[in-house]
Write a protein that holds these residues in place. Structure first.
Motif, PDB file in Angstrom:
ATOM      1  N   GLN A 250       0.977  -1.145  -0.013  1.00  0.00           N
ATOM      2  CA  GLN A 250      -0.048  -0.044   0.032  1.00  0.00           C
ATOM      3  C   GLN A 250       0.821   1.274   0.015  1.00  0.00           C
ATOM      4  OE1 GLN A 250      -2.364  -0.870   3.633  1.00  0.00           O
ATOM      5  NE2 GLN A 250      -3.991  -1.297   2.315  1.00  0.00           N
ATOM      6  N   GLY A 251       2.274   1.177   0.228  1.00  0.00           N
ATOM      7  CA  GLY A 251       3.093   2.255   0.016  1.00  0.00           C
ATOM      8  C   GLY A 251       4.554   2.114   0.466  1.00  0.00           C
ATOM      9  N   SER A 252       5.240   3.081   0.776  1.00  0.00           N
ATOM     10  CA  SER A 252       6.744   2.901   1.096  1.00  0.00           C
ATOM     11  C   SER A 252       7.543   2.228  -0.299  1.00  0.00           C
ATOM     12  CB  SER A 252       6.980   2.092   2.253  1.00  0.00           C
ATOM     13  OG  SER A 252       7.023   0.561   1.848  1.00  0.00           O
ATOM     14  N   ILE A 253       8.845   1.877  -0.189  1.00  0.00           N
ATOM     15  CA  ILE A 253       9.635   1.305  -1.321  1.00  0.00           C
ATOM     16  C   ILE A 253      10.106  -0.177  -1.106  1.00  0.00           C
ATOM     17  CG2 ILE A 253      10.203   3.576  -1.891  1.00  0.00           C
ATOM     18  CD1 ILE A 253      12.935   3.096  -0.660  1.00  0.00           C
ATOM     19  N   PHE A 254       9.041  -0.796  -0.243  1.00  0.00           N
ATOM     20  CA  PHE A 254       9.489  -2.047   0.132  1.00  0.00           C
ATOM     21  C   PHE A 254       8.293  -2.942  -0.016  1.00  0.00           C
ATOM     22  CE2 PHE A 254      11.501   0.775   3.576  1.00  0.00           C
ATOM     23  CZ  PHE A 254      12.763   0.684   2.920  1.00  0.00           C
ATOM     24  N   VAL A 255       8.647  -4.405  -0.169  1.00  0.00           N
ATOM     25  CA  VAL A 255       7.550  -5.337   0.074  1.00  0.00           C
ATOM     26  C   VAL A 255       8.022  -6.267   1.202  1.00  0.00           C
ATOM     27  CG1 VAL A 255       6.390  -5.411  -2.423  1.00  0.00           C
ATOM     28  CG2 VAL A 255       8.411  -6.913  -1.638  1.00  0.00           C
ATOM     29  N   TRP A 256       6.890  -6.820   1.769  1.00  0.00           N
ATOM     30  CA  TRP A 256       7.426  -7.699   2.843  1.00  0.00           C
ATOM     31  C   TRP A 256       6.982  -9.243   2.514  1.00  0.00           C
ATOM     32  CZ3 TRP A 256       9.951  -7.442   7.326  1.00  0.00           C
ATOM     33  CH2 TRP A 256       9.601  -8.191   8.464  1.00  0.00           C
ATOM     34  N   LEU A 257       7.840 -10.110   2.549  1.00  0.00           N
ATOM     35  CA  LEU A 257       7.576 -11.381   1.830  1.00  0.00           C
ATOM     36  C   LEU A 257       7.659 -12.458   3.022  1.00  0.00           C
ATOM     37  CD1 LEU A 257       7.288 -13.304  -0.592  1.00  0.00           C
ATOM     38  CD2 LEU A 257       9.866 -13.338  -0.634  1.00  0.00           C
ATOM     39  N   TYR A 258       6.478 -13.219   3.218  1.00  0.00           N
ATOM     40  CA  TYR A 258       6.543 -14.177   4.433  1.00  0.00           C
ATOM     41  C   TYR A 258       6.512 -15.355   3.707  1.00  0.00           C
ATOM     42  CZ  TYR A 258       3.785 -16.779   7.788  1.00  0.00           C
ATOM     43  OH  TYR A 258       3.500 -17.899   8.756  1.00  0.00           O
ATOM     44  N   LEU A 259       7.541 -16.174   4.476  1.00  0.00           N
ATOM     45  CA  LEU A 259       8.073 -17.682   3.881  1.00  0.00           C
ATOM     46  C   LEU A 259       7.625 -18.643   4.824  1.00  0.00           C
ATOM     47  CD1 LEU A 259      11.463 -16.419   2.377  1.00  0.00           C
ATOM     48  CD2 LEU A 259       9.290 -16.647   0.910  1.00  0.00           C
ATOM     49  N   PRO A 260       6.345 -19.126   5.156  1.00  0.00           N
ATOM     50  CA  PRO A 260       6.031 -19.884   6.081  1.00  0.00           C
ATOM     51  C   PRO A 260       6.818 -21.269   6.396  1.00  0.00           C
ATOM     52  CG  PRO A 260       4.224 -19.138   4.923  1.00  0.00           C
ATOM     53  CD  PRO A 260       5.498 -18.851   4.084  1.00  0.00           C
ATOM     54  N   ASP A 261       7.367 -21.807   5.168  1.00  0.00           N
ATOM     55  CA  ASP A 261       7.867 -23.271   5.431  1.00  0.00           C
ATOM     56  C   ASP A 261       9.528 -22.983   5.145  1.00  0.00           C
ATOM     57  OD1 ASP A 261       5.516 -24.148   5.096  1.00  0.00           O
ATOM     58  OD2 ASP A 261       5.540 -24.554   2.803  1.00  0.00           O
ATOM     59  N   LEU A 262       9.925 -21.783   5.486  1.00  0.00           N
ATOM     60  CA  LEU A 262      11.508 -21.558   5.665  1.00  0.00           C
ATOM     61  C   LEU A 262      11.979 -22.491   6.948  1.00  0.00           C
ATOM     62  CD1 LEU A 262      13.715 -20.274   4.289  1.00  0.00           C
ATOM     63  CD2 LEU A 262      13.412 -18.414   6.062  1.00  0.00           C
ATOM     64  N   LYS A 263      13.148 -23.157   6.705  1.00  0.00           N
ATOM     65  CA  LYS A 263      13.494 -24.245   7.839  1.00  0.00           C
ATOM     66  C   LYS A 263      14.548 -23.439   8.794  1.00  0.00           C
ATOM     67  CE  LYS A 263      10.820 -27.942   7.575  1.00  0.00           C
ATOM     68  NZ  LYS A 263       9.829 -27.479   6.251  1.00  0.00           N
ATOM     69  N   ILE A 264      15.092 -22.472   8.291  1.00  0.00           N
ATOM     70  CA  ILE A 264      16.101 -21.927   8.842  1.00  0.00           C
ATOM     71  C   ILE A 264      15.787 -20.237   9.197  1.00  0.00           C
ATOM     72  CG2 ILE A 264      18.013 -22.931   7.854  1.00  0.00           C
ATOM     73  CD1 ILE A 264      18.679 -20.850   5.924  1.00  0.00           C
ATOM     74  N   SER A 265      16.307 -19.471  10.121  1.00  0.00           N
ATOM     75  CA  SER A 265      15.759 -18.238  10.428  1.00  0.00           C
ATOM     76  C   SER A 265      16.119 -17.460   9.259  1.00  0.00           C
ATOM     77  CB  SER A 265      16.625 -17.768  11.646  1.00  0.00           C
ATOM     78  OG  SER A 265      18.009 -17.620  11.314  1.00  0.00           O
ATOM     79  N   THR A 266      15.514 -16.290   9.222  1.00  0.00           N
ATOM     80  CA  THR A 266      15.601 -15.222   7.916  1.00  0.00           C
ATOM     81  C   THR A 266      17.084 -14.665   8.201  1.00  0.00           C
ATOM     82  OG1 THR A 266      14.415 -13.696   9.171  1.00  0.00           O
ATOM     83  CG2 THR A 266      13.451 -14.922   7.409  1.00  0.00           C
ATOM     84  N   ILE A 267      17.593 -14.481   9.483  1.00  0.00           N
ATOM     85  CA  ILE A 267      19.030 -14.143   9.446  1.00  0.00           C
ATOM     86  C   ILE A 267      19.941 -14.985   8.736  1.00  0.00           C
ATOM     87  CG2 ILE A 267      21.018 -13.671  11.266  1.00  0.00           C
ATOM     88  CD1 ILE A 267      18.873 -12.244  13.018  1.00  0.00           C
ATOM     89  N   GLU A 268      19.780 -16.477   8.964  1.00  0.00           N
ATOM     90  CA  GLU A 268      20.495 -17.403   8.339  1.00  0.00           C
ATOM     91  C   GLU A 268      20.251 -17.194   7.023  1.00  0.00           C
ATOM     92  OE1 GLU A 268      21.002 -21.189  10.850  1.00  0.00           O
ATOM     93  OE2 GLU A 268      19.051 -20.668  11.263  1.00  0.00           O
ATOM     94  N   PHE A 269      19.190 -17.154   6.653  1.00  0.00           N
ATOM     95  CA  PHE A 269      18.773 -17.082   5.323  1.00  0.00           C
ATOM     96  C   PHE A 269      19.403 -15.955   4.324  1.00  0.00           C
ATOM     97  CE2 PHE A 269      15.323 -16.745   1.601  1.00  0.00           C
ATOM     98  CZ  PHE A 269      15.618 -17.684   1.078  1.00  0.00           C
ATOM     99  N   TYR A 270      19.272 -14.869   5.152  1.00  0.00           N
ATOM    100  CA  TYR A 270      20.014 -13.536   4.799  1.00  0.00           C
ATOM    101  C   TYR A 270      21.595 -13.491   4.272  1.00  0.00           C
ATOM    102  CZ  TYR A 270      23.089  -9.386   5.786  1.00  0.00           C
ATOM    103  OH  TYR A 270      23.995  -8.399   5.935  1.00  0.00           O
ATOM    104  N   ASN A 271      22.174 -14.505   5.465  1.00  0.00           N
ATOM    105  CA  ASN A 271      23.674 -14.730   5.017  1.00  0.00           C
ATOM    106  C   ASN A 271      23.972 -15.584   3.773  1.00  0.00           C
ATOM    107  OD1 ASN A 271      25.328 -13.210   7.193  1.00  0.00           O
ATOM    108  ND2 ASN A 271      24.122 -14.477   8.664  1.00  0.00           N
ATOM    109  N   LYS A 272      22.860 -16.488   3.595  1.00  0.00           N
ATOM    110  CA  LYS A 272      23.038 -17.497   2.593  1.00  0.00           C
ATOM    111  C   LYS A 272      22.833 -16.661   1.075  1.00  0.00           C
ATOM    112  CE  LYS A 272      22.922 -21.354   4.717  1.00  0.00           C
ATOM    113  NZ  LYS A 272      24.345 -22.371   4.802  1.00  0.00           N
TER     114      LYS A 272
END
Length: 431
Positions: free
Chosen positions: A348-370
């Motif tokens: 609805q606004g800003s310059i970002f989208v927020w993506l929800y990944l329910p089945d991700l088996k690692i944390s998003t901090i770990e995923f960020y590093n990958k």
């Protein structure tokens, strides 16, 4: 090196430091770099042309340029700029404000550092008793840049958002007013203020007028300020894609605005609209912390606000530009994530989208590093959940806590599509 408690807190690890560090680091040769993590706005030709033209006017106008670079402005800000902002907002929206209700800081990030530490932390009453006041964020996940801004520890309280899912692989957060009002009723004496971003960073959520009115009524009931961070909002830069969100200010509101997302991020020009007493206090802090505010952004934008050109450009160029790019990244996500479990927050606004990944088996901090190893920079969702309190639900209990990514879609279109494709491929490895 022995640091004070203040030094240790501000010099330690933080989400905002990670974000800004990623923006400026050199990268290995031969690796395709996709920057979808930071908050850099897009370079929009119409906007840049407007600023170049305005700077050429300054250069041609006698010694205006020399005065611009060679003189301090007052700690409150450039007098003409304060008047231009106040006159435009009062004339357009009927707000009862003058230049005494406007102050400038070297970026809205600095403004919130001042404001949070003005209102929150240890308060000593006239009788010598002490209270620790806290800032409440009614809609968490919330902007990562707030999380470490208070000098004292444990100053923020986050109220985890409620949410609803839709059939088109989207969802939307809402303020859990029941939880918020329950917290306020139990902790009124310890509450220093409420704070929201509109549009919300990181999710692109836009609080409705009704939600803002409700928050304003709560702020009046408990005699606390309502901070509204309007960095992406109306009337500039106008990165709002809904039609039910009018600019809002009353005497309980401390409204923050910025020139960053309308193309002047490096000029660090944050704007605060508030009661005169608060503006006077900001001016005093500016004098101590920075002597004065930067003049260049104010000089460029003041005349453009006065004539209405800045707002016209926001409406006719900036909003359509980002709305198209928002639709594009959503289309890429729907294409490349087909066959997986995913959800996109309503954009609805800003310059970002927020993506929800329910089945991700690692944390998003770990995923960020990958993803970082592949040259793709995003922001992991954990950084946006902060503010635990014994009287509210722990933020890490939110089902989205370590399952979301914030993606900046302002960059080159080919890079954005490539980044989404890469993220989808990596996601399939960790489900």
């Amino acid at each position: 090196m022995i640091l004070s408690d203040f030094g240790q807190k501000l010099c330690g690890p933080s989400g905002i430091n990670q974000l800004m560090d990623d923006l400026g680091k050199p990268f290995p040769e031969g690796l395709r770099i996709v920057q979808m993590g930071g908050g850099n706005p897009a370079r929009i030709p119409e906007v840049e042309k407007m600023y170049r033209s305005r700077m050429e006017e300054i250069l041609k106008n006698g010694d205006e340029f020399e005065n611009l670079i060679g003189r301090y402005d007052a700690p409150q800000g450039k007098t003409s700029f304060l008047s231009d902002v106040a006159e435009y907002m009062s004339k357009t929206y009927g707000w009862n404000i003058t230049s005494e209700n406007v102050a400038v800081a070297n970026g809205s990030q600095s403004a919130f550092f001042y404001l949070f530490n003005m209102f929150a932390g240890t308060v000593t009453r006239s009788d010598g008793t002490k209270t620790k006041k806290k800032i409440v964020f009614p809609l968490v996940p919330e902007y990562v840049g707030y999380a470490d801004q208070c000098v004292e520890k444990d100053i923020f309280v986050g109220i985890p958002a409620s949410f609803e899912f839709f059939d088109d692989n989207t969802f939307k957060y809402h303020i859990d007013f029941s939880a918020l009002e329950k917290y306020l009723s139990k902790n009124a004496e310890e509450t220093a203020g409420l704070c929201v971003t509109r549009p919300t960073n990181p999710t692109g959520n836009v609080l409705t007028d009704d939600e803002i009115f409700h928050l304003s009524e709560l702020s009046k009931k408990y005699n606390i300020p309502l901070f509204i961070d309007n960095a992406y909002g109306l009337p500039w830069p106008d990165i709002i894609f809904t039609d039910d969100a009018e600019p809002y200010w009353d005497e309980n509101v401390i409204l923050s605005m910025s020139l960053s997302k309308i193309g002047l991020p490096s000029l660090r020009t944050g704007i605060i609209i508030a009661k005169k007493e608060i503006i006077s206090s900001i001016s005093k802090i500016n004098a101590i912390a920075a002597l004065a505010t930067g003049s260049v952004g104010q000089s460029i934008a003041g005349e453009l606000i006065k004539t209405g050109k800045l707002i016209d450009t926001a409406k006719n160029s900036v909003r359509p530009y980002y709305e198209k790019k928002s639709k594009n990244i959503q289309a890429y996500i729907h294409e490349y994530f087909t066959g997986t479990n995913y959800k996109i927050h309503k954009s609805q606004g800003s310059i970002f989208v927020w993506l929800y990944l329910p089945d991700l088996k690692i944390s998003t901090i770990e995923f960020y590093n990958k993803l970082k190893e592949k040259g793709c920079f995003v922001m992991p969702g954990e950084y946006f959940f902060f503010g635990n309190s014994p009287d509210s639900e722990p933020v890490e209990n939110h089902p989205h806590f370590n399952k979301c990514l914030r993606l900046n879609y302002a960059g080159n279109e080919d890079d954005v599509e490539y980044g989404v494709k890469l993220i989808s491929e990596e996601y399939r490895k960790y489900i």
